[in-house]
Design an enzyme around this catalytic site. Structure first.
Site, PDB file in Angstrom:
ATOM      1  N   HIS A  98     125.911 -18.816 -33.324  1.00  0.00           N
ATOM      2  CA  HIS A  98     126.531 -17.857 -32.405  1.00  0.00           C
ATOM      3  C   HIS A  98     127.828 -18.503 -31.907  1.00  0.00           C
ATOM      4  O   HIS A  98     127.979 -18.786 -30.728  1.00  0.00           O
ATOM      5  CB  HIS A  98     125.561 -17.507 -31.270  1.00  0.00           C
ATOM      6  CG  HIS A  98     125.866 -16.211 -30.572  1.00  0.00           C
ATOM      7  ND1 HIS A  98     124.939 -15.194 -30.439  1.00  0.00           N
ATOM      8  CD2 HIS A  98     126.982 -15.763 -29.957  1.00  0.00           C
ATOM      9  CE1 HIS A  98     125.480 -14.183 -29.761  1.00  0.00           C
ATOM     10  NE2 HIS A  98     126.717 -14.510 -29.455  1.00  0.00           N
TER      11      HIS A  98
ATOM     12  N   GLU B 129     127.503 -11.839 -35.650  1.00  0.00           N
ATOM     13  CA  GLU B 129     128.790 -11.154 -35.642  1.00  0.00           C
ATOM     14  C   GLU B 129     129.907 -11.913 -36.369  1.00  0.00           C
ATOM     15  O   GLU B 129     130.886 -12.359 -35.752  1.00  0.00           O
ATOM     16  CB  GLU B 129     129.218 -10.861 -34.195  1.00  0.00           C
ATOM     17  CG  GLU B 129     128.179 -10.061 -33.437  1.00  0.00           C
ATOM     18  CD  GLU B 129     128.650  -9.591 -32.059  1.00  0.00           C
ATOM     19  OE1 GLU B 129     129.730 -10.020 -31.611  1.00  0.00           O
ATOM     20  OE2 GLU B 129     127.944  -8.795 -31.445  1.00  0.00           O
TER      21      GLU B 129
ATOM     22  N   GLU C  99     121.464  -6.717 -30.222  1.00  0.00           N
ATOM     23  CA  GLU C  99     122.222  -6.706 -28.952  1.00  0.00           C
ATOM     24  C   GLU C  99     122.614  -5.281 -28.602  1.00  0.00           C
ATOM     25  O   GLU C  99     123.094  -4.546 -29.465  1.00  0.00           O
ATOM     26  CB  GLU C  99     123.526  -7.516 -29.046  1.00  0.00           C
ATOM     27  CG  GLU C  99     123.365  -9.000 -29.032  1.00  0.00           C
ATOM     28  CD  GLU C  99     124.711  -9.741 -29.037  1.00  0.00           C
ATOM     29  OE1 GLU C  99     125.723  -9.190 -28.561  1.00  0.00           O
ATOM     30  OE2 GLU C  99     124.724 -10.875 -29.545  1.00  0.00           O
TER      31      GLU C  99
ATOM     32  N   ARG D  85     115.516 -13.579 -28.292  1.00  0.00           N
ATOM     33  CA  ARG D  85     116.530 -13.978 -29.271  1.00  0.00           C
ATOM     34  C   ARG D  85     117.469 -14.986 -28.620  1.00  0.00           C
ATOM     35  O   ARG D  85     118.083 -14.686 -27.603  1.00  0.00           O
ATOM     36  CB  ARG D  85     117.320 -12.763 -29.744  1.00  0.00           C
ATOM     37  CG  ARG D  85     118.508 -13.117 -30.630  1.00  0.00           C
ATOM     38  CD  ARG D  85     119.302 -11.863 -31.034  1.00  0.00           C
ATOM     39  NE  ARG D  85     120.396 -12.192 -31.930  1.00  0.00           N
ATOM     40  CZ  ARG D  85     121.694 -12.074 -31.613  1.00  0.00           C
ATOM     41  NH1 ARG D  85     122.075 -11.628 -30.429  1.00  0.00           N
ATOM     42  NH2 ARG D  85     122.624 -12.393 -32.476  1.00  0.00           N
TER      43      ARG D  85
ATOM     44  N   TYR E  75     127.811  -1.811 -28.999  1.00  0.00           N
ATOM     45  CA  TYR E  75     128.277  -1.638 -27.624  1.00  0.00           C
ATOM     46  C   TYR E  75     129.025  -0.325 -27.430  1.00  0.00           C
ATOM     47  O   TYR E  75     128.889   0.330 -26.405  1.00  0.00           O
ATOM     48  CB  TYR E  75     129.167  -2.823 -27.216  1.00  0.00           C
ATOM     49  CG  TYR E  75     128.351  -4.078 -27.058  1.00  0.00           C
ATOM     50  CD1 TYR E  75     127.677  -4.339 -25.867  1.00  0.00           C
ATOM     51  CD2 TYR E  75     128.194  -4.965 -28.116  1.00  0.00           C
ATOM     52  CE1 TYR E  75     126.884  -5.462 -25.738  1.00  0.00           C
ATOM     53  CE2 TYR E  75     127.388  -6.091 -27.990  1.00  0.00           C
ATOM     54  CZ  TYR E  75     126.737  -6.333 -26.804  1.00  0.00           C
ATOM     55  OH  TYR E  75     125.928  -7.428 -26.671  1.00  0.00           O
TER      56      TYR E  75
ATOM     57  N   ASN F  94     124.251  -5.136 -33.655  1.00  0.00           N
ATOM     58  CA  ASN F  94     124.739  -5.290 -32.279  1.00  0.00           C
ATOM     59  C   ASN F  94     125.673  -4.131 -31.992  1.00  0.00           C
ATOM     60  O   ASN F  94     126.675  -3.953 -32.702  1.00  0.00           O
ATOM     61  CB  ASN F  94     125.514  -6.604 -32.109  1.00  0.00           C
ATOM     62  CG  ASN F  94     124.632  -7.836 -32.284  1.00  0.00           C
ATOM     63  OD1 ASN F  94     123.435  -7.723 -32.535  1.00  0.00           O
ATOM     64  ND2 ASN F  94     125.223  -9.004 -32.157  1.00  0.00           N
TER      65      ASN F  94
HETATM   66  C1  FCB Z   1     128.832  -9.733 -28.430  1.00  0.00           C
HETATM   67  C2  FCB Z   1     128.419 -11.178 -28.476  1.00  0.00           C
HETATM   68  C3  FCB Z   1     127.649 -11.625 -27.264  1.00  0.00           C
HETATM   69  C4  FCB Z   1     128.175 -11.024 -25.998  1.00  0.00           C
HETATM   70  C5  FCB Z   1     128.349  -9.530 -26.129  1.00  0.00           C
HETATM   71  C6  FCB Z   1     128.842  -8.849 -24.889  1.00  0.00           C
HETATM   72  O1  FCB Z   1     129.962  -9.555 -29.212  1.00  0.00           O
HETATM   73  O2  FCB Z   1     127.618 -11.426 -29.599  1.00  0.00           O
HETATM   74  O3  FCB Z   1     127.668 -13.025 -27.255  1.00  0.00           O
HETATM   75  O4  FCB Z   1     129.321 -11.661 -25.618  1.00  0.00           O
HETATM   76  O5  FCB Z   1     129.210  -9.241 -27.182  1.00  0.00           O
END
Ligand code: FCB
Length: 463
Positions: free
Chosen positions: A132, A177, A370, A88, A308, A306
């Protein structure tokens, strides 16, 4: 040290992922390419933002980054060596269409043309993200995403890329995002273009979504081969810190503005009622024109997720007073271990989020576009012993497998990121890569997590 020794085992539940599951790694243009003034590329809002004193750690910028623009074949060889089936990447708008208007720039487009061929030549599928975050500066000068015209500019740009690469690229996602573009870029000012204007950020939400819809509609109409279209949203599992009404309201407001304000129009062609009434209370109306919501609700072949971290929210400040300045709310930490970003590690929130999406938006296939973690890596004698990152990947892949068991239709997983890169306002201080980058020499070194990831993929394929 013995780098051939077996790397940590993986959670057995990962073995329940199907043979058809897609494995990938992800990057984005500005974070890795460098070569910001080559072959006709013009400035994006990130080139500008990096020059504003105090905005980016250490005054870092993407002028050179990982020098991927000049090292692309070498990097594609590394991608192939990881054994992933998908890569990607994103296309830099000001490279392909300098200034954000007018005809295609063949020299800039040529880079992506060669990248796609290189990937296909090595058996890796290209997964393309059109945006992006690198908006051409001229379009920001004309008002940026808060202005409706930017949506039309985005659709035109998308068609330039689609015309050139749709013979070889099967998956197209529009935005990465949009919450970050709208909320961090136009409200909090923590990302480019660094504005702090809440009403403008809500206009940006709508025009980002409209741009997605216009581009998707035109690309799908033009497609002559089977092609999938989607978008990537960043989301966490927002929960209330307590059962109190104030906390439940805070979690609802956060979830509304960060997640449902995107998913509801994309999937159902309507903005969430509660978000509209929150906004009305502060005299904000989303600038919807007739027909916009139908355009936004283009069929989605895939939702990119995505993930985290997750957080719980309270509606009161540290002294116990109600936070009533919309859209404020406060995070109450779980007290979990954190990554180098200070993001709490909450893998079960990932499972809950994926299951929640699959219940609220049934029939929407998902791919994790992500997931990953920054840690303070040490390169020692050619080795990065990143057990913390391996543990993070292991727990989050297990979380995906559990979500699938609970009925979520997740079809793939892309690690963020292929290699260490420019982490936006954190500059080069935060390392998310499976591959370590020495920014002085541009030397790439596989971390232990890269070997672990490769081994997991190999193990699952060998079944
Ligand atoms: C996301 C972004 C990516 C990267 C990660 C850690 O928000 O899409 O570009 O910075 O966080």
């Amino acid at each position: 040290m013995d780098i051939t020794a077996p790397i940590a085992a993986h959670d057995a539940v990962i073995d329940t992922l199907p043979a058809t599951f897609h494995w990938g790694v992800a990057t984005s243009a500005y974070q890795i390419e460098g070569a910001v003034a080559e072959d006709g590329r013009t400035a994006s809002i990130w080139d500008t933002y990096c020059r504003v004193p105090g905005m980016v750690h250490n005054a870092d910028h993407g002028d050179v980054a990982c020098d991927h623009y000049h090292r692309m074949p070498e990097d594609v060889a590394l991608i192939a060596a990881l054994g992933v089936d998908t890569y990607r990447f994103s296309v830099a708008w000001p490279r392909v269409q300098p200034g954000g208007k007018g005809p295609v720039n063949p020299a800039g487009l040529g880079f992506y043309d060669r990248l796609v061929d290189e990937l296909l030549g090595r058996g890796v599928d290209p997964w393309l993200t059109l945006y992006h975050w690198d908006l051409p500066q001229e379009l920001e000068d004309a008002g940026g995403w808060p202005v409706r015209d930017t949506a039309y500019r985005f659709a035109d740009y998308s068609m330039l890329v689609f015309d050139a690469l749709s013979d070889r690229v099967r998956t197209w996602t529009t935005l990465n995002e949009p919450w970050c573009s709208a909320h961090l870029g136009y409200y909090e000012g923590r990302q480019a273009p660094g504005r702090q204007d809440f009403p403008a950020s809500i206009n940006a939400v709508h025009h980002l979504l409209l741009g997605h819809g216009l581009a998707t509609q035109r690309m799908r109409e033009a497609a002559t081969l089977p092609t999938e279209f989607g978008i990537s949203l960043n989301m966490g599992n927002a929960t209330p810190a307590s059962d109190s009404l104030a906390d439940r309201e805070a979690a609802r407001r956060y979830d509304g503005l960060a997640r449902r304000i995107y998913l509801d129009p994309l999937v159902y062609g309507r903005y969430p009622e509660d978000v509209l009434s929150d906004l009305a209370k502060v005299n904000i109306e989303i600038p919807v024109l007739d027909g916009d919501l139908e355009i936004i609700a283009q069929p989605l072949d895939v939702l990119g997720v995505n993930y985290y971290s997750s957080a719980r929210y309270t509606g009161v400040d540290a002294e116990g007073y109600e936070l009533n300045a919309y859209p404020d709310e406060r995070v109450v930490p779980f007290g979990r271990p954190v990554t180098a970003m200070d993001w709490e590690i909450v893998p079960e929130g990932f499972t809950e989020l994926l299951v929640k999406i699959s219940r609220e938006y049934p029939g929407l296939p998902m791919v994790i576009t992500e997931n990953g973690a920054a840690f303070d890596d040490v390169l020692d004698d050619g080795v990065v012993q990143d057990a913390d990152r391996i543990a993070y990947f292991d727990a989050h892949l297990a979380a995906v497998a559990r979500a699938r068991q609970a009925g979520a239709d997740v079809r793939g997983y892309f690690a963020w990121s292929l290699m260490d890169n420019f982490e936006w306002s954190y500059g080069y201080a935060k390392r998310f890569g499976l591959i370590h980058v020495d920014y002085d020499t541009q030397e790439r070194t596989l971390k232990q997590s890269a070997r672990w990831y490769r081994d997991v993929i190999r193990h699952l394929r060998a079944r």
